[in-house]
Design an enzyme around this catalytic site. Structure first.
Site, short mmCIF file in Angstrom:
data_model
loop_
_atom_site.label_atom_id
_atom_site.label_comp_id
_atom_site.label_asym_id
_atom_site.label_seq_id
_atom_site.Cartn_x
_atom_site.Cartn_y
_atom_site.Cartn_z
N GLY A 34 73.65 35.62 -9.87
CA GLY A 34 74.97 35.17 -10.27
C GLY A 34 74.95 33.93 -11.13
N ARG A 62 65.86 39.89 -2.01
CA ARG A 62 65.16 39.03 -1.06
C ARG A 62 63.89 38.42 -1.67
NH1 ARG A 62 65.09 40.79 5.23
NH2 ARG A 62 67.33 40.72 5.63
N ASP A 124 68.68 31.59 3.59
CA ASP A 124 67.99 31.50 2.30
C ASP A 124 66.49 31.26 2.53
OD1 ASP A 124 67.29 31.04 -0.38
OD2 ASP A 124 69.23 30.08 -0.78
N LYS A 136 58.02 18.13 -3.17
CA LYS A 136 56.64 17.66 -2.93
C LYS A 136 56.03 17.11 -4.21
CE LYS A 136 52.11 19.12 -1.23
NZ LYS A 136 51.33 20.14 -0.51
N TYR A 213 81.18 -2.18 11.00
CA TYR A 213 80.16 -2.62 11.95
C TYR A 213 80.28 -1.76 13.20
CZ TYR A 213 84.20 -5.38 13.61
OH TYR A 213 85.43 -5.78 14.03
N HIS A 274 89.32 0.40 26.05
CA HIS A 274 87.89 0.31 26.34
C HIS A 274 87.37 1.55 27.06
CE1 HIS A 274 88.03 -3.73 24.82
NE2 HIS A 274 88.97 -4.05 25.71
N ASN A 415 82.14 3.29 39.48
CA ASN A 415 82.94 3.92 40.52
C ASN A 415 84.41 3.90 40.13
OD1 ASN A 415 80.96 4.54 42.57
ND2 ASN A 415 80.76 2.35 42.95
N PHE A 460 82.24 10.72 46.77
CA PHE A 460 82.58 10.64 48.19
C PHE A 460 82.63 9.21 48.70
CE2 PHE A 460 77.84 11.56 48.53
CZ PHE A 460 77.46 10.29 48.96
N ASP A 465 85.74 2.54 54.87
CA ASP A 465 86.47 1.32 54.51
C ASP A 465 87.48 1.54 53.39
OD1 ASP A 465 84.37 1.77 52.79
OD2 ASP A 465 83.44 -0.21 53.05
#
Length: 511
Positions: A34, A62, A124, A136, A213, A274, A415, A460, A465
């Site tokens: 093409g 191909r 390709d 290269k 930054y 945050h 936590n 858990f 407490d």
């Protein structure tokens, strides 16, 4: 000997003007398929690759450029006498410029109904091989993979063929390009073969922008996105207004987006500071949902990021306008809302789809010298999944409140404790070294509103407490994973105070 340029591109943007420039500089043009047709239709003299190799392309195209007459012309070193002699003995002409971009593999696999056969046909082979050969040998060959470089290449070629450093830079760009291309193919095959934990983990990203930054002014940073990112994503967002996003903006915006995606069924609003939610609300309208999120913590929301899961209307925009916000994220904004919010110069308005990309199921975290890769935390809990372990069973409204709180606590740094009532968070305890401390923060923030509210814990209770403190705050129901050797102690404490408790058998640690 006349210099040669080989052109074979899928992206034909500005191809003809560039080829005309090469022709004016005295380059003989070689081309394929093409690309050759486009050049000839433009009236440019061009040789087909088959004319150069003496070998017709076969296997439906191909095999056409995989030939010694092409690759010897690319790889031969001009400063190596033996290379030059071998070219002369075989009547092979050097190729000085290579202009190649590759079959659209990325675009092909992005199509919703792509077949495996279509994807494979768009891998390709000849293109990457030519690019690598030319790169290269960048000492002698100018290699171009990006149409954006065409003008600069023509300028360089007009100046005695260009500089060594310029060609090296183009070669480096090619190797990044082919690495990106191969990574997309590798990842596609990981997906279609359903490979788990492959022996190498290859990720590729494309630059969105350089950032001023990072987390702090002394840190450099840039923002990259996955090549075919779909659905809800800050990398996929369209910025409608406001100044450039910062590193921290992007982190916070992503956190807000992840939370609001938990509530697709109802209008929802999430405020983040945050990377932790400071307020979450759902309601009958978006305006109602935002009001709840705002009232959940009207102090912390200042300078925060807000994510909304419905189109922002005028009523909601007027509420948003009243406070200082860094970013508002939504699937869309009405024109009235845009007119109201853009009066504020610096507020960023981001549009992103709210559909979850189910294929984005891996989370990657960098550590020094490596990566941690895990499944995303897509765990969901429904009412029927809950295990009621206390004498008092939560009623239907309490179950709804518990699941709401559970969806939020999943996104709070461990936590984590979340106190909620109705469709609104009241207190969030995040990132504490012990669970009692997280609960204390959440109860303090909720104040008297904690009385009659529910509580969610991301993991858990190792001791009773936290439950003791919850009872003092007036908490009526608790949702937590369970799994401690001392679960019964917490259950007994709940029974002592008439608190309902349900176990999810799923924890949500977030480090």
């Amino acid at each position: 000997m006349k210099k040669r340029a080989l052109l074979s591109v899928s992206d034909k943007s500005n191809l003809v003007p560039f080829a005309e420039g090469l022709d004016k500089l005295g380059y003989e043009l070689i081309s394929t398929g093409g690309t050759l047709k486009a050049l000839k239709e433009a009236g440019l003299p061009a040789l087909g690759v088959s004319e150069v190799t003496g070998f017709d392309e076969i296997l439906d195209g191909r095999v056409k450029t995989l030939h010694p007459f092409i690759h010897a012309g690319l790889l031969a070193r001009r400063d190596e006498d033996s290379h030059v002699k071998q070219l002369e003995e075989r009547d092979i002409a050097p190729i000085d410029v290579v202009v190649v971009n590759l079959y659209p593999f990325k675009e092909t696999i992005a199509k919703p109904e792509v077949t495996e056969a279509d994807a494979i046909e768009n891998i390709d082979i000849g293109g990457p091989t030519m690019l690598r050969s030319a790169s290269k040998n960048f000492r002698d060959v100018t290699v171009v993979v990006d149409p954006a470089d065409y003008d600069a290449v023509l300028e360089q070629l007009a100046d005695n063929g260009g500089s060594h450093e310029f060609r090296k830079g183009l070669a480096a760009k090619v190797f990044r390009h082919t690495a990106n291309y191969d990574a997309m193919i590798a990842n596609y095959f990981v997906d279609i073969t359903e490979e788990q934990d492959p022996e190498t983990f290859t990720q590729t990203f494309e630059k969105v922008q350089s950032l001023r930054y990072g987390e702090n002014p002394h840190q450099k940073a840039a923002f990259y996105k996955e090549g075919n990112v779909k659905g809800a994503s800050i990398a996929n967002a369209k910025q409608l207004h406001g100044k450039e996003l910062s590193y921290n903006n992007i982190q916070d915006a992503n956190a807000a987006l992840e939370i609001v995606l938990e509530f697709p069924e109802q209008p929802a609003a999430v405020a983040v500071k945050h990377m932790n939610p400071c307020g979450v609300g759902i309601g009958e309208t978006l305006s109602d949902a935002f009001q709840k999120a705002y009232e959940a913590d009207s102090i912390s929301i200042f300078g925060g990021i807000v994510a909304l899961n419905r189109e922002v209307d005028a009523a909601t925009a007027n509420q948003l306008k009243e406070i200082f916000l860094e970013i508002v994220i939504a699937p869309s904004f009405s024109q009235e809302a845009i007119d109201i919010l853009t009066v504020k110069k610096n507020i960023r308005l981001l549009e992103t789809p709210m559909e979850i990309n189910e294929q984005d199921n891996k989370k990657v975290v960098s550590v020094i010298g490596g990566l941690l890769v895990q499944d995303r935390d897509n765990g969901r809990v429904l009412a029927e999944d809950l295990d009621v372990v206390t004498d008092r069973k939560p009623d239907a409204s309490e179950i709804d409140e518990l699941i709401f709180a559970w969806k939020v606590v999943k996104h709070v740094k461990s936590n984590a404790i979340v106190v909620a009532k109705g469709d609104q968070t009241l207190g969030v305890g995040a990132g504490q070294m012990n669970r009692v401390g997280a609960a204390s923060i959440a109860f303090e923030q909720a104040g008297e509103k904690a009385n009659g509210a529910v509580m969610a814990s991301d993991a858990f209770f190792p001791m009773p407490d936290t439950v003791e403190n919850a009872a003092k705050a007036g908490i009526k129901a608790i949702i937590q994973p369970g799994g401690s050797k001392r679960d019964q102690d917490s259950i007994d404490e709940c029974n002592k105070h008439g608190i309902a408790m349900v176990l999810t058998k799923m924890r949500h640690f977030k480090h």
